[in-house]
Scaffold this motif. Structure first.
Motif: not given
Length: 300
Positions: A7, A9, A44, A46, A48, A57, A59, A265
């Motif tokens: 993931n 950020w 936020t 998001c 995938s 993933i 974000i 999810n």
């Protein structure tokens, strides 16, 4: 379902970054795209997505954390699978290096006839390698953990810990430093790889002092099917109580994990705006995720 999912950020550039990766990597696509409203960081987004068979993933989390090379991604170009492996490596290198920073130039090294380490323009680091076709096959993309600072010389300990936590796990290659190399002591891990629940990862002790270490900007999400599974991983991995929030935790080496029900999810990607809002407000109050509470919130 991929059990462990990297993931990223980002601050605000998540869609640009994901679009870029989907253009660079073959057989890639965005699989879900939704926005959570009224979070502590604001709205936020998001996403995938899949890159060459590997799920990710990403974000828009805001400016709090910045991606660094402590977790990078090895790209294995295998001549036994692709007759044009060298050319395809060069082509991908050119795209990833544009606007980025080169850590190790693309050239021949003792361990590979063609290797380079680059940080792309969005901050993600990639190690492109022409692999030995006689070696044991590995996936195209492998997350790679670099143990730096106070974690240097702890790679072997950490890998054994992860192998004990995950049920379907095994050690792969292990190579050691043959002499003291910078902060890495003789006998520490020059390179190793290991498999956790079908996901190959690699790790090494840093042989050069680095100004960075693990942080929340690159985390590993564990998809869980039941509350019992969530409880298990939470108990085994969480070592920093103040980092426990919304299913996120830090282990004793500083690596961030998200212990999350796979159903979450689906709720957020497929729910109505009202359902998504209820589920979002429910998990924002949690440290460890309570699946039953989320299901109640989703049903309304």
């Amino acid at each position: 379902m991929q059990k462990i999912v990297p993931n990223f950020w980002f601050d605000t550039e998540v869609k640009d970054a994901v679009d870029f990766y989907c253009q660079v990597f073959p057989d890639s696509k965005i699989t879900s795209d939704y926005t959570l409203h009224d979070t502590p960081g604001g709205d936020t987004r998001c996403l995938s997505f899949t890159l060459s068979g590997q799920d990710f993933i990403a974000i828009n989390g805001g400016p709090d954390f910045k991606i660094n090379p402590s977790i990078s991604f090895i790209l294995n170009f295998d001549p036994s699978r692709d007759e044009q492996a060298g050319a395809h490596l060069q082509e991908m290198w050119d795209k990833l290096a544009e606007g980025g920073s080169v850590f190790m130039p693309l050239k021949e090294y003792p361990f590979s006839k063609q290797y380079g380490w680059v940080q792309d323009k969005f901050g993600v680091s990639w190690q492109l390698m022409l692999t030995n076709p006689e070696g044991e096959p590995r996936p195209f993309i492998i997350p790679s953990l670099l143990f730096t600072g106070e974690n240097t010389n702890k790679t072997e300990e950490a890998v054994q810990f992860y192998l004990s936590v995950f049920k379907n796990a095994r050690q792969g290659t292990l190579a050691r430093y043959t002499e003291d190399t910078g902060p890495a002591k003789k006998g520490s891990v020059l390179f190793t790889d290991f498999m956790l629940e079908g996901q190959w990862l690699s790790a090494m002790d840093a042989g050069v002092d680095q100004p960075y270490t693990f942080n929340e900007a690159t985390s590993l999400l564990i998809n869980c099917d039941t509350q019992e599974e969530i409880d298990y991983y939470w108990e085994k991995l969480s070592a920093v109580p103040e980092s426990e929030v919304c299913g996120w935790l830090k282990d004793k080496y500083g690596i961030s994990w998200q212990v999350s029900p796979a159903a979450l999810n689906d709720m957020l990607a497929d729910g109505t705006p009202e359902q998504v809002a209820r589920v979002t407000q429910a998990f924002l109050t949690m440290k460890k995720i309570d699946l039953a509470t989320l299901e109640v919130a989703f049903r309304g």
